[in-house]
Enzyme design. Structure first.
Site, PDB file in Angstrom:
ATOM      1  N   SER A  47      -4.616   3.766   5.193  1.00  0.00           N
ATOM      2  CA  SER A  47      -5.412   3.797   4.276  1.00  0.00           C
ATOM      3  C   SER A  47      -5.905   4.802   6.142  1.00  0.00           C
ATOM      4  CB  SER A  47      -6.446   3.503   3.650  1.00  0.00           C
ATOM      5  OG  SER A  47      -7.639   3.549   3.150  1.00  0.00           O
ATOM      6  N   ASP A  60      -2.304   4.183  -1.742  1.00  0.00           N
ATOM      7  CA  ASP A  60      -2.370   3.481  -1.033  1.00  0.00           C
ATOM      8  C   ASP A  60      -1.800   2.082  -1.293  1.00  0.00           C
ATOM      9  OD1 ASP A  60      -4.419   2.367   0.442  1.00  0.00           O
ATOM     10  OD2 ASP A  60      -6.358   3.247   0.372  1.00  0.00           O
TER      11      ASP A  60
END
Length: 1483
Positions: A960, A1080
Site C-alpha cells: 500500500s 491491496d
C-alpha cells in the site's frame, strides 16, 4: 489502506480529508435519483456522434461521384486517342510523382495539421469519454524454464569400466589418490567371495585385516552385545564397502587385531570383493610417499567425519576418547619382571577420573580443579614403568619432590609458570642446570625424554641421535596452557614425563563470542605420565582441535612440527607410530562408528538419494553444496531448498521412517559423511543424551521452517528458495576483457573483511603456493585438499577466474557455490562466447549478474531487462555503484600498491559492495514498510532515523503506501529527494477537484483511477523494478487467483498502484501478464516490470479505485493490505537475515459491548439517539466486512511480532486518519522523533549490533597480516619423500599476478619481501597503461642487483643456521647469491623478458634443470643445517647459467620527449625510480 476509516472520514475537514459523510450521502442520493438521466444523455451523445460521422461520409461519396462524372465528360469529348502512346521515361516519371504524392499524404497524417486532423481529434475525445486504451505493452521479462540439468541429476553409464574395477576404484578413494600402476597392483590381490543368504562375511574372532566391497547383493553389519543380543549397524548395498580405517593403521603398524563386537552377514545371495590390507604394504615399500599420504587422509577423515558427526550433531565429546591410553603393543609389558602385578598395582593406586559423558552434565569444572596436584605421584611412576617396562626407569617426579622439600615458601612463590630446556639441558638464558626449585641433572632428564620419545615414534636406539637435537623439555605449573584450540603455530608432539595434562574442547553449541571464554570448555580427558598427545594435528597438518593445560606441576618433553617433518624425511615410517598413538587413545565407540560411517565424494550432478527411495541414513555436508528437488505428479520439478557446509540432509525422513520426499543432488563437487540409521539407534541406546541433542536440533529446524513459510514468487518457473542462503565459495567471471575484475575483487574483499575472515585466490596465487604444475591430474589430491582447508578457515573464499577458459577457471566453476558474472552496466548487453562456455561448465550452479556503474554518472540503471532476457540462466542481479579508482586503468603494480593502502581503512557499510558482501554471507538487512494511508508519511521519518543510526538497507518491501515510500527510497537513495517527492505526491492527493473529475458510476469502484494512476506515474515514470538500485518487492492481493502476489520485476508504478487499490474505492488492477485482478496486498499481509504499475497495483483500495489489471497475465490486483499488511515473512524468505518492520496500519477496537444472544437494530438506534443512556460499541456492517477482510492479515501480523528475525516497530500515529494527506510534515516528524529515540535506546541496550555489526575485527595493521604460509595445507608426502615439486621460476614470476608488499593484507600468500624490490621500475616505461607496454595483470619480479667481490666468488657462502631453521625463509629470493653469478647491469624490459620466457618454455631440458635447482634451493631452508652448505653448492653453477639467460642485451635507452604535464610527471617519477635503483646497486 483501511476501508473502515476511509468510510468514516471526518466531516469537519480538520485533516484536509477528501470525503465527508454528508457529501457522500448527498452524492449517493443524487446518483440514485438521476441514474436514468445520465443514461439518456449518454445515449443521445452516442447517437449524435454517429449521425455526424454518417453524414460526413455521405458528403465525401457525393464529391467522389461528381469528380468521376467530370472526368468521363472530358474523356468523351477528346476523340479517339488509341494511336497515341507514352514513352517509358514519361510513364516512370508519372508513376513516380504519383507515388510521392501518396507518400506525402500518408506522412502528413503524423502532424497536427493536414488531412485527418479532425478525425484524430474526435477519436481522442471519444477515447477520453469511453476510456478506450491504446495497446502499449512494455517490455516483459522472458520466463524461460531452466535447463534440465539444473533440476535433474546426471545419469551416465559406466560401461567402459568393469563393475569390480569400478567399485574397487570408488572404495579405495577414501585412501586418497592412486596412480594407475599402483591401482593395478592392488587389483592383483583382490579375491571374489560368493556368499549365500545367511553366510557370514566375517564374525567375532576373525582377523580384521581386509577391505570388503559389495559387488552385488546386500550385507548386514551388526553389533553383538554382551548379553547376546544384536543390533543392526548398517546395510551395505551394491558398490559400498565395509572396512575400518583405524584397523588399517593397526595392520600396517604390526598390531593387527580381531573383530570383537562387529559381525557381517549376507542378507541375500551376494558377491563380495576382498582386498587384504597386507596388499598395501608392498605398495608402501616401493612408494613411501603413498603410505604417508594414506595415513594423512585417514587422520583427516577421522577428524572431519567421525569427530564432526559425533561431536557437532550428536553432542558427544568425552565419549570419543579414553581417559587412559592403551599401551603400545599390549597392556602388560612382557619384558618387565612382574609386569602384570605392576600393572595391577598401577590401576589400583591410580585415581579413577571419569570424563563427562556429554557437554551439559556431565562434570563441572569444580570437580576437575586444575590447581590440584597429582594425588598419588607413585601411581604416575608406576604408570610410566607400565608403558616402558624395559626402559631404564627414573622416578623423576618422586626425586623432584625430595629435592625440593627444603625449598621455602617464598622461593616457591617466585617460580616461573614454565621453564624450557633445550636439547643440551640448558635453559634459554644459557645457564645449565639452573631450573628453579630443582636440582635434578637436566642432562639426565633430557636423556630420558629422548629415549621416551624415540620409543613412541618407533625408532631404534641407533636413531636416538636423529631426534636428540629436536627434543625439548618444559616444566609447567598448574593452569599453564600449552596450546589453544584452533592454534596452528604451536603444534607439537607432547610426551608427559611427570604430572598430568588436561585436554579441553569448546562446546559445540557455543557461539563465536563464548568460545573465547575458557569457562565454556568441555573436559575431554587427562594425559598421564608416559602418554603422548598432539599426533592428530601433526598428521593432518591442520590446527589443534583441543586446548591442552597443565593440571598439576608437570614436566613434558616435546618436538615441534617442523622438527617432526625433518625426522620424517629420514624415517618416514614414524607416521605409522604417530597414527597408532592417536588410534590407541580412541574409545571403542569410535571404532564401531568407523565401520558404519562412510565418507562420500560426489561430483557435480550426482544424486545422494532419489525421491521415493527408502530412508535408512542421513548425510552431513562437509564441503560443497546440495540441492533438494521435488517432482510433482504432473512432472513439474520444484526446488525445495539448498544445503551448504555443515547442514544435515535427510534427518527427518530417517527418524520418521518414511520414503524420501525429494531428490538431493550435488550442485558442485561435494564431500559428505553418511550416518546410517542403525548406528544412530545404537548410539541413542547407549547415550540417551543424544536424543535430547537431536530433539533440540529438530525443534530449531521446525521452528525456522514455520517462521519462513511464505508464498512463492510470481511468474518464476522455479520457486524461491526457502532456505537461508549462505555461500562458502564465490567465483567471479568477467563478461568482457575491459571489466576491471581485479579492482572489483579487491573492493568486495575489503567489504567482506568487515564480516569475517575471507580469502582471495587467483591462478597465480595457487601456483606460487603449490607449484606451477598444480593443475595437472596427478596433483588433484593436493589441490582439492588445500582448497578445502582454505574454505574451512574462512567464511567465504573468492575465486577470481581468468579471462579465458583455463584450467584454473574450470576449477573455479567446480568449487563455486555461486558464480558472479561481472559486467559494465553502460555497455552492450550481448552475451559473449566465453560467458556461454561458463554456463555450460556450471549448469547447476546459481549465477548472479553484477552490473557496475561509475560513481560520476548521474543516470540511473536502465535496460536491465535486456541484460536478464539475454541471460536466462541468471537468477538474481545486483546494481553496484563503483568509486572512481575502480575504472582507472593502471598497471597491476599500481593496483596492488593502491589497494595495499585502501585495505587498511574501514569499509563503508552503506556502499553497494558491502550490500553485496552481506548478501553473499547471509547477513542482509531488510526493511518492510506497512500500509496505512496518509500515516505512511511516518515511513519517511523512520527512514531518516534509520540512516542516522548507521543501519544499512539491503532489501526493501512494501504494501500500500509502504510500497510507494519503499519504491522511492530504492530509486533515489537520498532522503532529501525522497521527502520532496513524497510531499509532492501527498499534496496532489489533497486536491479534491481533481478527484471529483475522476468519479464514475459505482459498479466496481467509486473512482475510475485515472487521476490516481497519473499521480503515481508522474512520480516514478516508466521505470521497471529491475532498474532499482536496491532489491525491492511489493505485495498485492490477486482476486483472480484468491491469493497474494509478490512482485519483484515488472512495471513499478502499476504494481504500486495495485497494492493501494482499496476495495470499494478503486477498481482492482488487471495484471497484464495473466489478466488476474490485484487488490491491496494488506488484505493478506500488511508488512512485505515498469515500476509505477506495481506501485499502483499495491495501492488499489477496493471500492475507491478499480482493481488494477496486470499487463502480463490479466489478473486483477488490489491493495496488498488485505492479505499481508506487514510482509516481514516474505522478506525473510527472500534472503534477509535481519528485518526492520514498520507498521502504520490502524488498530481495531476490541472493547466491544456484550449484547447477549440476539441483537435488535431498534435497540441500537435507541442507544444511539438517547443522550441519557450509556453508549454501546457494536460493529456495523462495513466494520464487520472490514474485519473479515483483515482476518488473515491480523494472524500473520502476530506471527511477525513473535518472530526472532524481525524488529517490529509501530510509531504513535493512531490519531491521524487514513486520508489525512495534508498533515504530511507533521506525521513525518512524528515518525522521525520516535525512530531516533527507538534506535538510541536499542544502542544503549546493545541490541543494535545485529544491524550494523557482524564480526569484531581489529583494524588491519601494516606488516601484521595473516599469511597462508603461517597456516596452510601440509602435504606430508611432498615434505617427507622429497617429491618433485615445481615452483615458479624467476622468469615465470614475471607473469605473477600478486606480489607481497609491506602491509598488503588482501593477498596473504607470501611473506614480506625486500622493499628495494618494489622500488625497481620497468626499463624504459612507466607504470601506467597510458603508454605502450604489455597488457598484463602481472607485475615484474626482478632480481636485486648485487655486486660480488672477486675475493668471495671462489668461496661458497656459509649458511646461517637460524635463517635456515626459520619458517619464514622459504622464499628463493632470500637465499645468498650463488658465487659464479654476475651482477646485472640494468633491468630487462617487458618485451625482452617475454622473449626469454618463451625461449625457456621451448627448451625442455633447460626448464627441467631450472626446476631442480629451485627445488634444491627450497630444500636448503627446511632441511637440517648440516645439508645446507651442500645444497647451496649444488645450486651455484646452474644459478650462474640462469643469470646469463636473464642478462639483457645492451641497448641505448631512449627517453620520450615530454609533451604534456602528465607525461612530464611520469618522466620525473621514472627518473626518481632509476636513482633509487642506482643507490641500491651501490649499497
Amino acid at each position: 489502506m483501511d476501508v473502515l476509516e476511509l468510510l468514516r472520514a471526518s466531516a469537519n475537514g480538520c485533516y484536509n480529508t477528501l470525503f465527508s459523510d454528508a457529501w457522500f450521502q448527498y452524492v449517493s442520493k443524487q446518483i440514485a435519483t438521476t441514474m436514468y438521466w445520465y443514461g439518456a444523455l449518454l445515449v443521445i451523445g452516442v447517437l449524435f456522434i454517429a449521425w455526424f460521422l454518417y453524414f460526413k461520409r455521405l458528403a465525401r461519396l457525393r464529391l467522389r461521384d461528381e469528380i468521376a462524372r467530370s472526368l468521363s465528360a472530358v474523356t468523351s469529348s477528346g476523340g479517339d486517342h488509341r494511336g497515341l502512346r507514352f514513352r517509358k521515361r514519361d510513364k516512370m516519371l508519372f508513376y513516380g510523382r504519383r507515388m510521392l504524392r501518396k507518400m506525402k499524404n500518408v506522412s502528413g497524417q503524423m502532424y497536427s495539421s493536414g488531412k485527418g486532423y479532425k478525425r484524430r481529434a474526435v477519436m481522442r475525445f471519444a477515447r477520453r469519454i469511453l476510456q478506450l486504451q491504446r495497446e502499449n505493452r512494455p517490455l516483459e521479462m522472458k520466463t524461460v524454464e531452466p535447463p534440465a540439468e539444473y533440476l535433474e541429476e546426471t545419469i551416465e553409464g559406466s560401461d567402459r569400466v568393469p563393475p569390480d574395477a569400478l567399485y574397487m576404484l570408488q572404495s579405495i578413494r577414501i585412501f586418497g589418490h592412486f596412480e594407475k600402476p599402483i591401482f593395478l597392483k592392488l587389483c592383483k590381490h583382490t579375491q571374489l567371495l560368493q556368499l549365500m543368504a545367511g553366510d557370514y562375511l566375517f564374525k567375532i574372532t576373525d582377523p580384521d585385516d581386509s577391505v570388503y566391497i559389495v559387488q552385488s547383493g546386500m550385507i548386514n553389519v551388526y553389533i553383538c552385545n554382551a548379553d547376546g543380543s544384536t543390533l543392526s549397524l548398517k546395510t551395505v548395498r551394491k558398490g559400498e564397502s565395509v572396512t575400518s580405517l583405524l584397523s588399517f593403521i593397526d595392520v600396517l603398524s604390526g598390531n593387527s587385531s580381531y573383530y570383537k563386537t562387529v559381525t557381517a552377514k549376507a542378507m541375500e545371495k551376494s558377491v563380495v570383493i576382498r582386498l587384504p590390507m597386507q596388499a598395501f604394504e608392498e605398495v608402501f615399500e616401493e612408494n613411501p610417499d603413498v603410505m604417508i599420504r594414506v595415513i594423512q587422509v585417514i587422520m583427516i577423515r577421522l577428524q572431519r567425519v567421525l569427530f564432526t558427526a559425533l561431536r557437532n550433531y550428536l553432542g558427544l565429546n568425552a565419549e570419543l576418547v579414553q581417559n587412559h591410553m592403551r599401551t603400545k603393543g599390549s597392556s602388560v609389558v612382557p619384558n618387565a619382571v612382574g609386569g602384570a602385578v605392576l600393572a595391577q598395582a598401577s590401576q589400583a593406586s591410580r585415581p579413577v577420573v571419569r570424563a563427562p559423558t556429554s557437554p551439559n552434565s556431565r562434570l563441572s569444572r569444580e570437580e576437575h580443579t586444575l590447581s590440584d596436584p597429582d594425588p598419588n605421584p607413585n601411581a604416575n611412576a608406576l604408570l610410566f614403568a607400565e608403558v616402558h617396562g624395559d626402559a631404564p626407569y627414573i622416578d623423576l617426579y618422586h626425586h623432584q619432590q625430595q629435592q625440593s622439600s627444603a625449598v621455602s615458601v617464598n622461593q616457591a612463590g617466585t617460580r616461573r609458570s614454565s621453564t624450557t630446556y633445550g636439547p643440551s639441558g640448558e635453559s634459554p638464558n644459557g645457564n645449565a642446570n639452573t631450573a628453579p626449585g630443582t636440582s635434578i641433572d637436566q642432562r639426565l632428564v633430557q636423556s630420558s625424554a629422548v629415549d621416551s620419545l624415540r620409543r613412541e615414534l618407533g625408532l631404534s636406539e641407533d636413531d636416538a641421535q636423529i631426534i636428540e637435537p629436536f627434543v625439548e623439555v618444559r616444566e609447567l605449573e598448574p593452569n599453564v596452557t600449552l596450546i589453544t584450540e584452533g592454534n596452528a603455530e604451536d603444534v607439537c608432539v607432547w610426551f608427559v614425563m611427570t604430572g598430568t595434562l588436561a585436554v579441553y574442547q569448546s562446546n559445540a553449541d557455543a557461539t563465536r563470542a563464548t568460545k573465547q571464554d575458557s569457562k565454556n570448555d568441555v573436559l575431554i580427558h587427562f594425559v598421564h605420565p608416559g602418554e603422548i598427545v598432539g599426533g592428530l594435528a601433526m598428521l593432518t597438518g591442520e590446527a589443534s582441535a583441543y586446548t591442552i593445560r597443565a593440571r598439576s606441576n608437570s614436566r613434558v618433553a616435546y618436538i615441534r612440527r617442523a622438527a617432526i617433518y625433518q625426522i620424517m624425511r629420514q624415517r618416514p615410517r614414524i607416521v605409522l607410530d604417530l597414527g597408532n598413538g592417536v588410534v590407541r587413545r580412541l574409545s571403542p565407540l569410535v571404532r564401531q562408528c568407523d565401520y558404519a560411517l562412510d565418507w562420500i565424494f560426489l561430483e557435480s550432478g550426482r544424486a545422494v538419494y532419489r525421491q521415493d527411495e527408502s530412508s535408512d541414513s542421513t548425510y552431513i555436508v562437509l564441503s560443497g553444496r546440495m540441492r533438494s528437488v521435488i517432482t510433482h505428479p504432473g512432472g513439474k520439478k520444484e526446488i525445495i531448498g539448498e544445503y551448504g557446509k555443515g547442514d544435515l540432509v535427510g534427518i527427518v525422513e530417517m527418524i520418521t521412517e518414511t520414503s524420501r520426499t525429494t531428490t538431493v543432488m550435488a550442485v558442485r563437487d561435494s564431500e559428505l559423511a553418511k550416518l546410517p540409521e542403525g548406528l544412530f539407534n545404537a548410539i541413542k541406546l547407549r547415550y540417551p543424551i543424544v536424543v535430547t541433542r537431536l530433539i533440540s536440533f529438530l525443534s530449531h529446524r521446525f521452528l525456522g521452517s514455520m517462521q519462513t513459510r511464505g508464498s512463492n514468487a510470481a511468474g518464476g518457473p522455479v520457486e524461491a528458495n526457502p532456505v537461508t542462503h549462505k555461500y562458502s565459495t564465490v567465483a567471479l567471471v568477467p563478461i568482457t576483457d575491459d571489466v576491471p575484475l581485479t579492482p572489483f575483487t579487491y573492493e568486495l574483499y575489503h567489504s567482506l573483511c568487515a564480516i569475517g575472515p575471507v580469502l582471495r585466490l587467483t591462478s597465480e596465487v595457487v601456483r606460487k603456493q603449490l607449484g606451477i604444475n598444480i593443475f595437472e591430474a596427478a596433483n588433484e589430491y593436493r589441490l582439492t585438499s588445500w582448497l578445502a582447508q582454505q574454505e574451512d578457515r574462512n567464511i567465504i573464499t573468492l575465486y577470481q577466474c581468468d579471462s579465458s577458459l583455463s584450467p584454473w577457471t574450470q576449477r573455479c566453476m567446480r568449487q563455486a557455490d555461486v558464480v558472479l558474472i561481472v559486467g559494465l552496466g553502460e555497455r552492450s548487453h550481448l552475451v559473449g562466447k566465453f560467458e556461454r562456455e561458463i554456463d555450460k561448465l556450471a549448469m547447476r550452479t546459481q549465477k548472479e549478474l553484477v552490473l557496475l556503474y561509475p560513481e560520476t554518472t548521474n543516470a540511473k540503471p536502465a535496460n536491465t531487462l535486456s541484460w536478464l532476457n539475454a541471460r536466462p540462466w541468471v537468477t538474481k542481479h545486483h546494481h553496484v555503484l563503483c568509486v572512481k579508482r575502480i575504472f582507472t586503468r593502471k598497471s597491476q603494480y599500481r593496483i596492488n600498491d593502491l589497494y595495499s593502502r585502501v585495505l587498511l581503512s574501514e569499509p563503508n557499510m552503506h556502499s553497494d559492495f558491502s550490500r553485496l558482501a552481506r548478501w553473499l554471507t547471509g547477513n542482509s538487512i531488510g526493511l518492510v514498510l506497512g500500509g496505512g494511508g496518509a500515516r505512511g508519511a511516518a515511513h519517511i521519518g523512520m527512514l531518516k532515523a534509520i540512516q542516522e543510526a548507521g543501519i544499512p538497507i539491503d532489501m526493501v518491501g512494501g504494501v500500500s503506501i509502504g510500497a510507494l515510500m519503499g519504491a522511492l527510497w530504492c530509486s533515489e537513495r537520498n532522503i532529501t529527494t525522497v521527502t520532496q517527492k513524497a510531499r509532492e505526491w501527498s499534496k496532489k492527493m489533497t486536491k479534491w477537484f481533481l478527484q471529483l473529475l475522476d468519479l464514475t458510476y459505482p459498479i466496481t469502484s467509486m473512482f475510475s483511477g485515472r487521476e490516481f494512476n497519473k499521480t503515481i506515474h508522474d512520480t516514478f515514470g516508466d521505470v521497471s523494478i529491475e532498474d532499482l538500485w536496491i532489491p525491492y518487492f511489493t505485495l498485492t492481493t490477486d482476486i483472480t487467483a484468491s491469493c497474494h502476489r509478490i512482485h519483484t520485476n515488472g512495471s513499478l508504478w502499476r504494481y504500486v498502484r495495485s497494492s493501494m487499490s482499496l476495495s470499494g474505492y478503486m477498481p482492482p488492477l488487471c495484471d497484464p501478464q495473466d489478466g488476474h485482478l490485484l487488490l491491496d496486498g494488506g488484505y493478506v499481509n500488511n508488512l512485505p516490470g515498469h515500476l509505477w504499475r506495481y506501485c499502483r497495483a499495491s495501492m488499489s483500495i477496493a471500492g475507491v479505485f478499480p482493481p488494477f489489471c496486470d499487463y502480463r497475465d490479466g489478473h486483477l490486483l488490489l491493495d496488498g493490505c488485505y492479505t499481508n499488511n506487514v510482509p516481514a515473512d516474505v522478506m525473510h524468505n527472500l534472503g534477509a537475515a535481519h528485518i526492520i518492520a514498520i507498521d502504520v496500519g490502524s488498530q481495531d477496537d476490541t472493547d466491544l459491548t456484550n449484547y447477549g444472544d440476539d441483537l435488535s437494530g431498534w435497540w441500537l438506534l435507541y442507544k444511539k439517539w438517547n443522550p441519557f443512556t450509556s453508549p454501546v460499541k457494536v460493529p456495523d456492517l462495513p466494520d464487520i466486512q472490514s474485519r473479515l477482510a483483515y482476518v488473515s492479515c491480523v494472524r500473520q501480523l502476530e506471527e511477525v511480532k513473535n518472530s526472532d528475525y524481525c524488529e517490529y516497530i509501530r510509531p504513535p500515529i493512531d490519531k491521524y486518519k487514513t486520508l489525512a494527506f495534508g498533515s504530511f510534515d507533521e506525521i513525518r516528524d512524528v515518525g522521525y522523533v520516535f525512530g531516533k529515540n527507538y534506535f538510541d535506546n536499542m544502542a544503549k541496550a546493545g541490541r543494535l549490533g545485529r544491524f550494523n555489526q557482524w564480526f569484531n575485527k581489529e583494524p588491519p595493521k601494516r606488516g601484521n597480516h595473516a599469511s597462508l604460509n603461517e597456516y596452510t595445507f601440509i602435504d606430508l608426502a611432498q615434505i617427507v619423500c622429497k617429491l618433485p615439486e615445481t615452483y615458479a621460476l624467476n622468469t615465470a614470476d614475471i607473469f605473477s599476478e600478486d606480489e607481497d608488499f609491506d602491509g598488503y593484507i588482501s593477498e596473504p600468500t607470501t611473506l614480506n619481501m625486500d622493499r628495494r624490490r618494489i622500488q625497481v621500475p620497468r626499463a624504459g616505461n612507466s607504470l601506467s597503461f597510458s603508454e605502450t607496454e604489455m597488457d598484463s595483470d602481472v607485475e615484474i619480479d626482478l632480481e636485486l642487483e648485487r655486486k660480488v667481490d672477486k675475493a668471495t666468488q671462489s668461496t661458497p657462502p656459509t649458511p646461517n643456521k637460524q635463517h635456515a631453521l626459520s619458517p619464514t625463509s622459504s622464499q628463493t629470493n632470500l637465499l645468498p647469491l650463488p658465487p659464479n653469478s654476475k651482477p646485472k647491469e640494468k633491468q630487462p624490459s617487458y618485451d625482452k623478458l617475454d622473449r626469454e620466457h618463451k625461449r625457456r618454455q621451448k627448451s625442455k631440458q633447460k626448464q627441467q634443470q631450472e626446476r631442480s635447482s629451485m627445488q634444491q634451493r627450497d630444500s636448503m631452508v627446511t632441511l637440517h643445517p648440516a645439508t645446507m652448505a651442500e645444497a647451496t653448492t649444488q645450486t651455484a653453477p646452474h644459478s650462474s647459467e640462469e643469470d646469463e639467460l636473464n642478462k639483457p642485451e645492451q641497448q641505448p635507452e631512449q627517453k620520450p620527449v615530454p609533451e604534456t604535464e602528465e607525461q612530464q610527471q611520469k618522466q620525473q617519477d621514472q627518473q626518481q625510480q632509476e636513482n633509487l635503483t642506482k643507490t641500491d646497486t651501490k649499497n
